[in-house]
Every structure is written in structure tokens, then in C-alpha cells.
Design a protein around this motif. Sequence first.
Motif, PDB file in Angstrom:
ATOM      1  N   LEU A  63      60.516  78.942 -23.235  1.00 39.44           N
ATOM      2  CA  LEU A  63      59.231  78.506 -22.683  1.00 39.44           C
ATOM      3  C   LEU A  63      58.737  77.232 -23.360  1.00 39.44           C
ATOM      4  O   LEU A  63      58.235  76.314 -22.702  1.00 39.44           O
ATOM      5  N   GLU A  64      58.859  77.187 -24.686  1.00 37.80           N
ATOM      6  CA  GLU A  64      58.429  75.990 -25.424  1.00 37.80           C
ATOM      7  C   GLU A  64      59.205  74.767 -24.961  1.00 37.80           C
ATOM      8  O   GLU A  64      58.633  73.683 -24.749  1.00 37.80           O
ATOM      9  N   LEU A  65      60.512  74.919 -24.783  1.00 34.28           N
ATOM     10  CA  LEU A  65      61.327  73.791 -24.347  1.00 34.28           C
ATOM     11  C   LEU A  65      61.030  73.409 -22.899  1.00 34.28           C
ATOM     12  O   LEU A  65      60.989  72.221 -22.550  1.00 34.28           O
ATOM     13  N   PHE A  66      60.808  74.410 -22.047  1.00 34.56           N
ATOM     14  CA  PHE A  66      60.431  74.122 -20.659  1.00 34.56           C
ATOM     15  C   PHE A  66      59.150  73.299 -20.619  1.00 34.56           C
ATOM     16  O   PHE A  66      59.018  72.331 -19.867  1.00 34.56           O
ATOM     17  N   LYS A  67      58.176  73.720 -21.442  1.00 37.14           N
ATOM     18  CA  LYS A  67      56.881  73.023 -21.467  1.00 37.14           C
ATOM     19  C   LYS A  67      57.063  71.577 -21.930  1.00 37.14           C
ATOM     20  O   LYS A  67      56.468  70.648 -21.367  1.00 37.14           O
ATOM     21  N   THR A  68      57.904  71.391 -22.940  1.00 34.04           N
ATOM     22  CA  THR A  68      58.187  70.040 -23.429  1.00 34.04           C
ATOM     23  C   THR A  68      58.875  69.209 -22.352  1.00 34.04           C
ATOM     24  O   THR A  68      58.574  68.020 -22.173  1.00 34.04           O
ATOM     25  N   ARG A  69      59.777  69.845 -21.610  1.00 32.51           N
ATOM     26  CA  ARG A  69      60.500  69.120 -20.550  1.00 32.51           C
ATOM     27  C   ARG A  69      59.540  68.617 -19.475  1.00 32.51           C
ATOM     28  O   ARG A  69      59.650  67.484 -18.987  1.00 32.51           O
ATOM     29  N   VAL A  70      58.569  69.474 -19.100  1.00 37.93           N
ATOM     30  CA  VAL A  70      57.582  69.084 -18.083  1.00 37.93           C
ATOM     31  C   VAL A  70      56.771  67.880 -18.562  1.00 37.93           C
ATOM     32  O   VAL A  70      56.494  66.944 -17.796  1.00 37.93           O
ATOM     33  N   SER A  96      56.688  63.882 -16.907  1.00 39.87           N
ATOM     34  CA  SER A  96      55.466  63.262 -16.388  1.00 39.87           C
ATOM     35  C   SER A  96      54.901  62.175 -17.304  1.00 39.87           C
ATOM     36  O   SER A  96      53.826  61.644 -17.035  1.00 39.87           O
ATOM     37  N   ASP A  97      55.607  61.837 -18.380  1.00 36.15           N
ATOM     38  CA  ASP A  97      55.114  60.838 -19.331  1.00 36.15           C
ATOM     39  C   ASP A  97      55.417  59.426 -18.825  1.00 36.15           C
ATOM     40  O   ASP A  97      56.537  58.926 -18.934  1.00 36.15           O
ATOM     41  N   ALA A  98      54.391  58.774 -18.290  1.00 36.86           N
ATOM     42  CA  ALA A  98      54.563  57.438 -17.704  1.00 36.86           C
ATOM     43  C   ALA A  98      54.846  56.380 -18.755  1.00 36.86           C
ATOM     44  O   ALA A  98      55.320  55.279 -18.436  1.00 36.86           O
ATOM     45  N   ALA A  99      54.554  56.679 -20.014  1.00 35.87           N
ATOM     46  CA  ALA A  99      54.766  55.692 -21.080  1.00 35.87           C
ATOM     47  C   ALA A  99      56.233  55.580 -21.480  1.00 35.87           C
ATOM     48  O   ALA A  99      56.623  54.619 -22.149  1.00 35.87           O
ATOM     49  N   LEU A 100      57.058  56.542 -21.074  1.00 41.14           N
ATOM     50  CA  LEU A 100      58.476  56.504 -21.435  1.00 41.14           C
ATOM     51  C   LEU A 100      59.253  55.587 -20.492  1.00 41.14           C
ATOM     52  O   LEU A 100      59.002  55.570 -19.278  1.00 41.14           O
ATOM     53  N   SER A 101      60.189  54.868 -21.064  1.00 39.55           N
ATOM     54  CA  SER A 101      61.090  54.068 -20.222  1.00 39.55           C
ATOM     55  C   SER A 101      62.070  55.010 -19.535  1.00 39.55           C
ATOM     56  O   SER A 101      62.310  56.133 -20.026  1.00 39.55           O
TER      57      SER A 101
END
Length: 330
Positions: A288-295, A299-304
Motif C-alpha cells: 500500500l505504501e508503495l502504491f501510494k508513492t507510485r500514484v 501525478s507529479d508535474a515537477a518531474l521530467s
Amino acid sequence: MKLLSFAAVLLGAGVALSAPARAEPTEINFGIISTEASMALKQQWAPIFADMEAQTGLKVKPFFASDYAGIIEGMRFNKVQVAYYGNKSAMEAVDRAEGEVFAQATMANGQPGYFSLLIVHKDSDIHSLDDILKNPGKYNFANGDPNSTSGFLVPGYYVFGQNHIDPKTHFKRVVTGSHETNIMAVLNKQVDVATNNTTDFERVSAHLGDKIKDVRAVWKSPLIPADPLVWRKDLSSDIKKKVADFFFSYGKIGSSADQERERKNLEVLTFSGFKPSNDDQLLPIRQLELFKTRVKIESDAALSPADRTAQLADIDAKLAELQKKTASAN
């Protein structure tokens, strides 16, 4: 000529001196996560601790803190040797506080676990999860402790993560509280919606009486594994055996009168007893923790694009490894 010490004479004669044996500890601090007010928790656990002292010969001191992190840090610095955690806080204790899962509660209702809830007042205009999701900025929200499985991690993933919502910006106001505090906040209409779980809802209901009828659930999670007991890995094997023997036999061995009394003590906690477990019970929580991190990464627009791809690949590799461990554990 100076006189030689007795020890030196012995050593000169080839007689080995051994260090004095370290005394076996006779006292343990038992940590309890802050799902309710400390006074209520003390009353619930006191009869079990009294029996634990009588049956193990150990002095058992309850250890309470204002939040889950306090119990985890207490175990990290050996101020707590054994603790009752939720699964997420147990994971933190295993990862950074020398903890090890050794037991799992069995539920009085016969379920293999419990469920996370979103609760509202009976008069609320919220009737479903959709009402919450489709009305950004309208409602006040009481979240759970960040180390709570049912109060934070599970709704954080299933409610917010899967719907690409950040609670901090979605709600008009966000506060954090224990399960009991969140129920009272909903009852008193201080917040519109709050996290909770079926176990603590039932436990708090016992002393709220008819007032609890003013609270209703609008969302229920998938099943969460029942909560674990954790001890420090460096506890002596003798103390581990005493502690394990006590919990695994509690409510099951002894005279019929003793068993009945012990079962009633467990029922106050909504448990029927404890069974052996290990760190593998935390594997679904790690997923669950990893799933949450993946989401969040998705959705992180700051990442290339390149960074996003690399981070997602890393998460997916970790998830695949956890899946293998889960399959082998089952």
C-alpha cells in the motif's frame, strides 16, 4: 616489592576470570498506540497487564505517548520493549526501531481483520464517497495519525491516492486526531467527515451509548489484517518465551473461571486472543505504501519524463519483489 593483586595472582597461575553474568531484566515497558485517551487505554489494558505480571513474573509498565511516533521512538531508544501497534506503525518499528512482529490479535467478531471507515454526522448532506470527492473546498476533514494504518494509510491510498486527490488542498480545513477524537469531532459537528475504523468505532460505542447513533459511515475499506504485537529483537530468549507464552495462552488455558475472566478482558479490546505472527503480515501494508508513492510520482508535474520513468520503474521493481514475498508467505 609491591604485593600483587589477587586477580593478578590468579591470572599468573593461568586461572581465567569471567565477567559477572548480566542480570536478567525483571521489568518491561509495554507501549500502547494512542487510538484513544490514555486514561481509557489504561483502563482497558490494566487487567491484562496485571495478569501478565502474575503469570510471567515480570514487572509490566504501560507506556503511553501523545501520538504513534512516540511509541515507535520509545522502542527505538529501548524505552519500550514490547508494544501493541497498528500495521503501519509496526512497519515503522520494524524498519527503524529494532522491532519484530511476534503475534497478531484475533478479532472477537471472528473476522481476520478490520476495516477503515469515513464517518459523518447523521444530519450530514454527505451520503457517499462521491459527495466528498465531487465537492472540493466544501468540507472540514479530520484525518488520522500519519502512522495509523486505518486512520491514514488505507484511506490515503484507496480514497485519495486512487482518485488523485490531495486532502490538504481538497478540503476546506484538515485536522489530525486519534480515532476517539475523530468520532467526537463528528458528533460535535466540529468536522464534516473523519477517518476511523470498525474496531475503534465499536470500542468507543461501548461507552457512548445511544450517542453513537448520530454517526454513520459513508465508506468502508477492503479488509485490513488484524493488529500485531511487536517486541525488540534484542530481548532475551527467556523473556520472549515468557511474553509469547502469556499472550498465546491468554483466555485459553487455566480454570474455566480464569478463562472466562480473561476472555472478558480481551472483549473490551474487541479481541478474542492472540496467535503467532511475523513480519510477513506487514507485506500488504508495504505494498500500500508503495502504491501510494507510485500514484504521487505519476501525478507529479515537477518531474521530467525521464525522472518519472526511472522512479516508476524503481517502484514497480520493489512491488514485484513484495509480490514474490507475499506469494511465498502464503
